[in-house]
Write an enzyme that holds these catalytic residues in place. Sequence first.
Site: not given
Length: 432
Positions: A388, A313
């Site tokens: 998304c 991340e």
Amino acid sequence: MPAVVVESLDHEGRGIGRCEGKTIFIEGALPGERVEFESYRRKPKFEQAVMTSLLRPSAQRVVPRCSYFGLCGGCSMQHLETGAQVAAKQRVLENALWHLARVRPDVMLSPIHGPDWGYRFRARLSVHEVPGELGVLVGFHEKKSSYIADMKSCEVLPRALSDLLVPLRGLIGSLSVSDRIPQVEIAVGEAQTVLVLRNLLPLTAQDVSRILAFGSTHGVDMWHQPGGPDSARPLDDTMSAWLEYSLPEFGVRLRFKPTDFTQVNIQINRILMRRSMQLLDPRPGERIADLFCGLGNFSLPIAARGASVVGVEGVASLVQRAAENAALNGLAQRSTFQVSNLFDATPQSLARLGKLDKMLIDPPREGAIAVCKALGNDAPRRLVYVSCNPATLARDTAVLVHEKGYRLRSAGIANMFPQTSHVESVALFERD
């Protein structure tokens, strides 16, 4: 006024028609309808327009539940029956994969459904003080505008939070810094709800007292954020510094701060997690990468299935949160986390992760093009991509299929944001 028959919906929920050789994108129009329209933007090959008259309505048209629909920019599809919304979103995914990547999945997965209303467990509300009778406005921006809608309720927020919109206006209007609070962050955990007031000037003792009294009256924890997201903290030291949600199917719970990224729709997140794990099929002895891992939403279920997971991340605070959540759930021995900017991924940076059996990618809207291009001959044989944004998923699919030798085995949508045009999807890629 020109009139057209609407053929389909685009990725923003606008009707698509054709008139005099041009494609017309018409706000408020649905497939099968005959409408009159007025254009507000004209280009040589297309026009953008608003519907001015509905000549022949669709059988799937419904009366919007929210009285602010059309003014508020938060929702764009309340006029379409929710089952038809899901079908339209699936077509958006299929069209993106074919037109942008020239790929069709072997199997289209059944859509993931959930609650159509009151599902939004986190939101960022804008705040603006308007001179005169309106006073302080709290809500979402108007459609295509920087103005805030004068809204007193919201149908996609849980009822208890919708009912707070008007009291919040009164609270902020009573503060000494009423004109220096630009937003309120809403975050709902399983045990409590937090409202975070972004304050650009320090709060007075009287301000703090009023805010805490508001929280006590309405059963919410009140935080403030004087600086960046990491500065958010409770106004009362006795309040919990954490929120929490669980993934019962995997026996894990995750702590988070109100300003951390978490999925808006907790019910859909749980079902999406189940499907993603079914596709990924983590097994004991396997080593799996979770890229864009956030606070461990996918990492912990992978580890709970017995595999070893390495989470990557770019936000250091989320990496720390993921490691803490792994320890909280007794999964630290099967989990490692590291900070890395995956938008700059290279074959060398991916090689440093070590040998991987499988990979899960859950990027933001920008997608994961650098990661896809950096995959080498020893890349994992199975890759699950949670997206998304159908456009960037399709772009990355083209690289995975046409350059990296993967096959798109299956793909499908999850209706994470009902009443909006937002499309969440999941895809499974495999190669020999």
